[in-house]
Design a protein around this motif. Structure first.
Motif, mmCIF file in Angstrom:
data_model
loop_
_atom_site.group_PDB
_atom_site.id
_atom_site.type_symbol
_atom_site.label_atom_id
_atom_site.label_comp_id
_atom_site.label_asym_id
_atom_site.label_seq_id
_atom_site.Cartn_x
_atom_site.Cartn_y
_atom_site.Cartn_z
ATOM 1 N N PRO A 290 0.834 -1.211 0.000
ATOM 2 C CA PRO A 290 0.000 0.000 0.000
ATOM 3 C C PRO A 290 0.868 1.260 0.000
ATOM 4 O O PRO A 290 0.925 2.002 0.986
ATOM 5 C CB PRO A 290 -0.795 -0.143 1.292
ATOM 6 N N CYS A 291 1.510 1.500 -1.125
ATOM 7 C CA CYS A 291 2.528 2.549 -1.215
ATOM 8 C C CYS A 291 2.067 3.750 -2.033
ATOM 9 O O CYS A 291 2.875 4.446 -2.648
ATOM 10 C CB CYS A 291 3.823 1.972 -1.787
ATOM 11 N N SER A 292 0.765 3.985 -2.058
ATOM 12 C CA SER A 292 0.225 5.181 -2.710
ATOM 13 C C SER A 292 -0.863 5.750 -1.816
ATOM 14 O O SER A 292 -1.431 5.044 -0.963
ATOM 15 C CB SER A 292 -0.368 4.836 -4.077
ATOM 16 N N ALA A 293 -1.168 7.024 -2.020
ATOM 17 C CA ALA A 293 -2.223 7.650 -1.232
ATOM 18 C C ALA A 293 -3.556 6.945 -1.445
ATOM 19 O O ALA A 293 -4.338 6.762 -0.507
ATOM 20 C CB ALA A 293 -2.323 9.132 -1.598
ATOM 21 N N ALA A 294 -3.815 6.524 -2.690
ATOM 22 C CA ALA A 294 -5.082 5.841 -2.991
ATOM 23 C C ALA A 294 -5.186 4.532 -2.226
ATOM 24 O O ALA A 294 -6.256 4.192 -1.700
ATOM 25 C CB ALA A 294 -5.199 5.589 -4.494
ATOM 26 N N ALA A 295 -4.101 3.769 -2.168
ATOM 27 C CA ALA A 295 -4.118 2.490 -1.453
ATOM 28 C C ALA A 295 -4.309 2.698 0.047
ATOM 29 O O ALA A 295 -5.045 1.950 0.704
ATOM 30 C CB ALA A 295 -2.835 1.719 -1.724
ATOM 31 N N ILE A 296 -3.662 3.707 0.605
ATOM 32 C CA ILE A 296 -3.832 4.012 2.023
ATOM 33 C C ILE A 296 -5.265 4.442 2.304
ATOM 34 O O ILE A 296 -5.892 4.008 3.279
ATOM 35 C CB ILE A 296 -2.845 5.103 2.466
ATOM 36 N N ASN A 297 -5.812 5.290 1.441
ATOM 37 C CA ASN A 297 -7.190 5.732 1.623
ATOM 38 C C ASN A 297 -8.164 4.553 1.592
ATOM 39 O O ASN A 297 -9.101 4.486 2.385
ATOM 40 C CB ASN A 297 -7.570 6.747 0.547
ATOM 41 N N ALA A 298 -7.951 3.638 0.644
ATOM 42 C CA ALA A 298 -8.828 2.470 0.543
ATOM 43 C C ALA A 298 -8.789 1.652 1.828
ATOM 44 O O ALA A 298 -9.831 1.174 2.313
ATOM 45 C CB ALA A 298 -8.418 1.610 -0.646
ATOM 46 N N ALA A 299 -7.601 1.481 2.400
ATOM 47 C CA ALA A 299 -7.469 0.712 3.631
ATOM 48 C C ALA A 299 -8.167 1.411 4.796
ATOM 49 O O ALA A 299 -8.934 0.789 5.547
ATOM 50 C CB ALA A 299 -5.994 0.498 3.955
ATOM 51 N N VAL A 300 -7.937 2.695 4.941
ATOM 52 C CA VAL A 300 -8.511 3.430 6.070
ATOM 53 C C VAL A 300 -10.031 3.502 5.962
ATOM 54 O O VAL A 300 -10.750 3.377 6.959
ATOM 55 C CB VAL A 300 -7.901 4.839 6.159
ATOM 56 N N GLU A 301 -10.529 3.692 4.746
ATOM 57 C CA GLU A 301 -11.986 3.735 4.549
ATOM 58 C C GLU A 301 -12.628 2.416 4.965
ATOM 59 O O GLU A 301 -13.699 2.395 5.596
ATOM 60 C CB GLU A 301 -12.302 4.046 3.084
ATOM 61 N N ALA A 302 -11.984 1.291 4.605
ATOM 62 C CA ALA A 302 -12.520 -0.018 4.978
ATOM 63 C C ALA A 302 -12.459 -0.224 6.486
ATOM 64 O O ALA A 302 -13.347 -0.852 7.069
ATOM 65 C CB ALA A 302 -11.752 -1.121 4.259
ATOM 66 N N VAL A 303 -11.434 0.296 7.126
ATOM 67 C CA VAL A 303 -11.339 0.232 8.586
ATOM 68 C C VAL A 303 -12.451 1.064 9.218
ATOM 69 O O VAL A 303 -13.127 0.632 10.165
ATOM 70 C CB VAL A 303 -9.960 0.723 9.059
ATOM 71 N N ASP A 304 -12.662 2.272 8.698
ATOM 72 C CA ASP A 304 -13.691 3.158 9.241
ATOM 73 C C ASP A 304 -15.082 2.532 9.153
ATOM 74 O O ASP A 304 -15.947 2.806 9.988
ATOM 75 C CB ASP A 304 -13.694 4.490 8.494
ATOM 76 N N GLU A 305 -15.295 1.692 8.139
ATOM 77 C CA GLU A 305 -16.588 1.032 7.990
ATOM 78 C C GLU A 305 -16.680 -0.277 8.778
ATOM 79 O O GLU A 305 -17.694 -0.978 8.719
ATOM 80 C CB GLU A 305 -16.874 0.747 6.519
ATOM 81 N N GLY A 306 -15.616 -0.630 9.489
ATOM 82 C CA GLY A 306 -15.640 -1.846 10.285
ATOM 83 C C GLY A 306 -15.520 -3.113 9.476
ATOM 84 O O GLY A 306 -15.896 -4.194 9.943
ATOM 85 N N LEU A 307 -14.952 -3.021 8.260
ATOM 86 C CA LEU A 307 -14.862 -4.177 7.383
ATOM 87 C C LEU A 307 -13.608 -5.001 7.642
ATOM 88 O O LEU A 307 -13.660 -6.231 7.659
ATOM 89 C CB LEU A 307 -14.889 -3.726 5.923
ATOM 90 N N ILE A 308 -12.468 -4.333 7.812
ATOM 91 C CA ILE A 308 -11.196 -5.047 7.908
ATOM 92 C C ILE A 308 -10.347 -4.502 9.051
ATOM 93 O O ILE A 308 -10.560 -3.387 9.532
ATOM 94 C CB ILE A 308 -10.378 -4.951 6.596
#
Length: 330
Positions: free
Chosen positions: A39-57
């Protein structure tokens, strides 16, 4: 946790409602430990954090520490609480992420900012990867405005020119996905350019053979018909005009394409000309694999994660009740 059920995410009421319900279907369950490769781009980091915020991962970031930290800074995200496995480069990131899954330390695998081929290169080796007896395949879950059910399109991303045996596994994978999504007996249309068997067109011969395999119990869990042209698969009027009598024709829920070019063009036509949304997941490995791209919308990224989470949970317990119902209207 953020509330994504709003017009900014889903558009006007009724638009892309299925993806909202898909994400909501994950509520109340535990987030799934997910190895995120490179996860070495801003987009990849955003995708991870968004999924965390939704309680998915619950993410495990796998990649070069300095590049991940730089990407998080660029994205304006704090990832200091996320476990991080240092890696040398993208290939090493993929290998180490797969190792985490093999060791049972992660229940999902997610693509970061590396190429899909690099990630799958670590997945497919029999000795060190995540192969099963099934062929690995990709499926899009399409939310098409105006179509009465969701559409699963497969395979539009991995298998270039699948033969009969590979197509059988592609169908089995798609049926497993559909059943997790609440389709008890998914309707599978095997696509070609025509709806009759033509010895000069291999796709029609494969379609006929696949239907007979289903008749003989070699493919279970779905209702197959083919060959069907695209219009006959999704339009009851078109099927009636051709005199096709079939419980699948005009009501397909899974569209099996003859090759990757047909699938890729079909999915992108629906997305860019038909305002459809397309969540994607890789099937047939030991765990579902989440593929997202920088071009994906927020709701599509979250929907892709939600699909994989539901599949991971279904592998260990009964799947949730249906939230995609045949009578749904877009």
């Amino acid at each position: 946790m953020r509330n994504f059920d709003n017009e900014a995410l889903y558009g006007q009421p009724g638009e892309h409602d299925r993806f909202r319900r898909l994400i909501e279907a994950t509520r109340g369950g535990e987030p799934v430990l997910t190895a995120i490769a490179h996860p070495c781009s801003a987009a990849a980091i955003n995708a991870a954090v968004e999924a965390v915020d939704e309680g998915l991962i619950l993410p495990i970031l796998v990649g070069p520490r300095d590049r991940i930290e730089a990407a998080a800074q660029e994205a304006g995200r704090d990832v200091s609480d996320f476990p991080l496995v240092d890696a040398l480069h993208s290939h090493d990131s993929a290998t180490k992420a797969v190792e985490l899954v093999r060791a049972g330390k992660a229940g999902l695998l997610m693509k970061g900012s590396l190429h899909t081929d690099e990630l799958l290169g670590a997945v497919v080796p029999s000795a060190t990867g995540l192969r099963t007896e099934r062929r690995i395949s990709h499926a899009y879950i399409m939310d098409v405005v105006g179509y009465p059910t969701p559409l699963i399109i497969t395979d539009a991303a991995i298998n270039i020119e699948p033969d009969l045996a590979v197509k059988a596994d592609i169908i089995r994978n798609a049926i497993d996905l559909a059943r997790v999504l609440g389709m008890e007996l998914p309707k599978v249309a095997i696509l070609s350019a025509v709806e009759v068997v033509n010895p000069a067109m291999r796709s029609t011969l494969d379609a006929a053979a696949l239907c007979k395999m289903a008749d003989r119990g070699q493919i279970e869990g779905g209702l197959l018909d083919g060959p069907l042209a695209f219009d006959n698969a999704v339009s009851e009027a078109a099927a009636a005009e051709k005199g096709i009598i079939s419980p699948v024709a005009g009501r397909a829920e899974i569209l099996v394409v003859p090759n990757i070019e047909a699938g890729n063009m079909l999915a992108k036509q629906l997305t860019f000309l038909g305002s459809a949304d397309a969540a994607g997941v890789v099937l047939g490995a030991r765990v579902p694999i989440i593929l997202t791209s920088r071009a994906d919308s927020l709701r599509t990224r979250l929907a892709s994660c939600a699909v994989a989470v539901l599949m991971a949970r279904a592998a260990t317990k009964a799947a949730p009740g249906p939230f995609f119902r045949p009578t749904d209207k877009a």
